[in-house]
Design a protein around this motif. Structure first.
Motif, PDB file in Angstrom:
ATOM      1  N   UNK A 111       0.845  -1.192   0.000  1.00  0.00           N
ATOM      2  CA  UNK A 111       0.000   0.000   0.000  1.00  0.00           C
ATOM      3  C   UNK A 111       0.882   1.244   0.000  1.00  0.00           C
ATOM      4  N   UNK A 112       0.514   2.221  -0.817  1.00  0.00           N
ATOM      5  CA  UNK A 112       1.171   3.525  -0.751  1.00  0.00           C
ATOM      6  C   UNK A 112       0.520   4.297   0.376  1.00  0.00           C
ATOM      7  N   UNK A 113       1.353   4.941   1.174  1.00  0.00           N
ATOM      8  CA  UNK A 113       0.851   5.580   2.390  1.00  0.00           C
ATOM      9  C   UNK A 113       1.491   6.942   2.580  1.00  0.00           C
ATOM     10  N   UNK A 114       0.700   7.867   3.078  1.00  0.00           N
ATOM     11  CA  UNK A 114       1.202   9.189   3.430  1.00  0.00           C
ATOM     12  C   UNK A 114       0.741   9.510   4.849  1.00  0.00           C
ATOM     13  N   UNK A 115       1.704   9.702   5.753  1.00  0.00           N
ATOM     14  CA  UNK A 115       1.429  10.116   7.126  1.00  0.00           C
ATOM     15  C   UNK A 115       1.656  11.618   7.222  1.00  0.00           C
ATOM     16  N   UNK A 116       0.855  12.278   8.053  1.00  0.00           N
ATOM     17  CA  UNK A 116       0.878  13.740   8.038  1.00  0.00           C
ATOM     18  C   UNK A 116       1.506  14.377   9.282  1.00  0.00           C
ATOM     19  N   UNK A 117       1.435  13.697  10.427  1.00  0.00           N
ATOM     20  CA  UNK A 117       2.097  14.231  11.621  1.00  0.00           C
ATOM     21  C   UNK A 117       2.448  13.092  12.562  1.00  0.00           C
ATOM     22  N   UNK A 150       5.848   3.491  -0.180  1.00  0.00           N
ATOM     23  CA  UNK A 150       5.206   2.207  -0.464  1.00  0.00           C
ATOM     24  C   UNK A 150       5.604   1.219   0.621  1.00  0.00           C
ATOM     25  N   UNK A 151       4.612   0.794   1.390  1.00  0.00           N
ATOM     26  CA  UNK A 151       4.802  -0.125   2.514  1.00  0.00           C
ATOM     27  C   UNK A 151       4.348  -1.510   2.064  1.00  0.00           C
ATOM     28  N   UNK A 152       5.275  -2.472   2.052  1.00  0.00           N
ATOM     29  CA  UNK A 152       4.996  -3.811   1.550  1.00  0.00           C
ATOM     30  C   UNK A 152       5.287  -4.834   2.641  1.00  0.00           C
ATOM     31  N   UNK A 171       9.158  -4.282   3.433  1.00  0.00           N
ATOM     32  CA  UNK A 171       9.990  -3.368   2.663  1.00  0.00           C
ATOM     33  C   UNK A 171       9.339  -1.992   2.689  1.00  0.00           C
ATOM     34  N   UNK A 172      10.121  -0.960   2.620  1.00  0.00           N
ATOM     35  CA  UNK A 172       9.638   0.397   2.464  1.00  0.00           C
ATOM     36  C   UNK A 172      10.337   0.980   1.243  1.00  0.00           C
TER      37      UNK A 172
END
Length: 250
Positions: free
Chosen positions: A104-110, A196-198, A209-210
């Motif tokens: 999954x592609x992921x975006x964390x904001x804080x 991308x978090x796998x 993997x990142x």
């Protein structure tokens, strides 16, 4: 006329190519059994409408308090836990594999943001109906400063250990045992940046993997649980996801 006569063959060839592409394994991960790139629109903006087989905990209004928590926007899924909610949101989808990979592609904001990929075992009678009774198996967790794994079914959920943990009476031996069921890897991530978090499950081993960089692994009995039938994205605070994919090897 030549073009017209060739159209059926062209369509057949294209259909064959698409079918082959779906089954093709460019990563060595196995058979691609599910993917979602969230390229769709919702019909309204008041309730969660994730589509494509996803469901959320908002449908019970216990965590959402009547608020929308999942929004499809700009080709991504934006997950927000409303302020004052008793706990984070669960966004869920069924699948079935023994060994496999989730990416999954992921975006964390804080710094408060966290995505927990919770693998669960859903009883057959609840499939397609609800997610009550689904057993937590294990987690792969990502935050801005670490990635971690935890075997729950082979650790904190073992009868006796679970009760002692809830009452704060774990023995020294139980604490030592539980320490083998969890492992974390410090990793500094940038806020508002796509990664991308796998996560891979093979027998009793989980690894990750990142962005194609190996993070680490952990071996524990719970990872080998034969019935992995439900994946829950458990979100604390705010997380944006895209390109969710599942491969099956066994």
């Amino acid at each position: 006329m030549h073009i017209t006569k060739s159209l059926p063959l062209v369509f057949f060839t294209l259909a064959t190519a698409l079918t082959t592409a779906c089954a093709k394994d460019d990563h060595g991960y196995g058979q691609l059994i599910f993917e979602d790139h969230f390229e769709r629109n919702e019909s309204q903006e008041t309730k969660d409408e994730p589509g494509n087989g996803w469901s959320t905990s908002s449908d019970t209004n216990k965590t959402a308090r009547g608020n929308k928590q999942v929004d499809l926007r700009d080709g991504a899924m934006h997950i927000v836990t409303p302020q004052g909610a008793p706990h984070g949101i669960s966004v869920r989808h069924g699948f079935s594999f023994k060994d496999g990979t989730i990416s999954v592609r992921i975006k964390l904001h804080d710094e408060d943001d966290r995505l927990r990929l919770n693998f669960a075992d859903l009883p057959p009678e609840n499939v397609g109906v609800n997610h009550l009774g689904a057993r937590h198996l294990f987690d792969a967790i990502i935050t801005l400063d670490r990635i971690s794994f935890e075997d729950k079914i082979g650790g904190v959920l073992i009868p006796g250990i679970r009760e002692n943990r809830n009452t704060g009476t774990l023995t020294k031996e139980q604490k030592k045992f539980l320490a083998t069921k969890y492992r974390e890897f410090p990793k500094k991530l940038e806020a508002d940046t796509w990664y991308t978090f796998t996560v891979h499950i093979d027998g009793d081993k989980i690894s990750a993997h990142l962005d194609n960089n190996y993070i680490g692994d952990l071996r524990s009995s719970g990872f080998a649980h034969p019935n992995k039938t439900l994946m829950r994205m458990l979100v604390r605070s705010t997380v944006t996801v895209d390109d969710f994919m599942v491969w099956r090897r066994k």
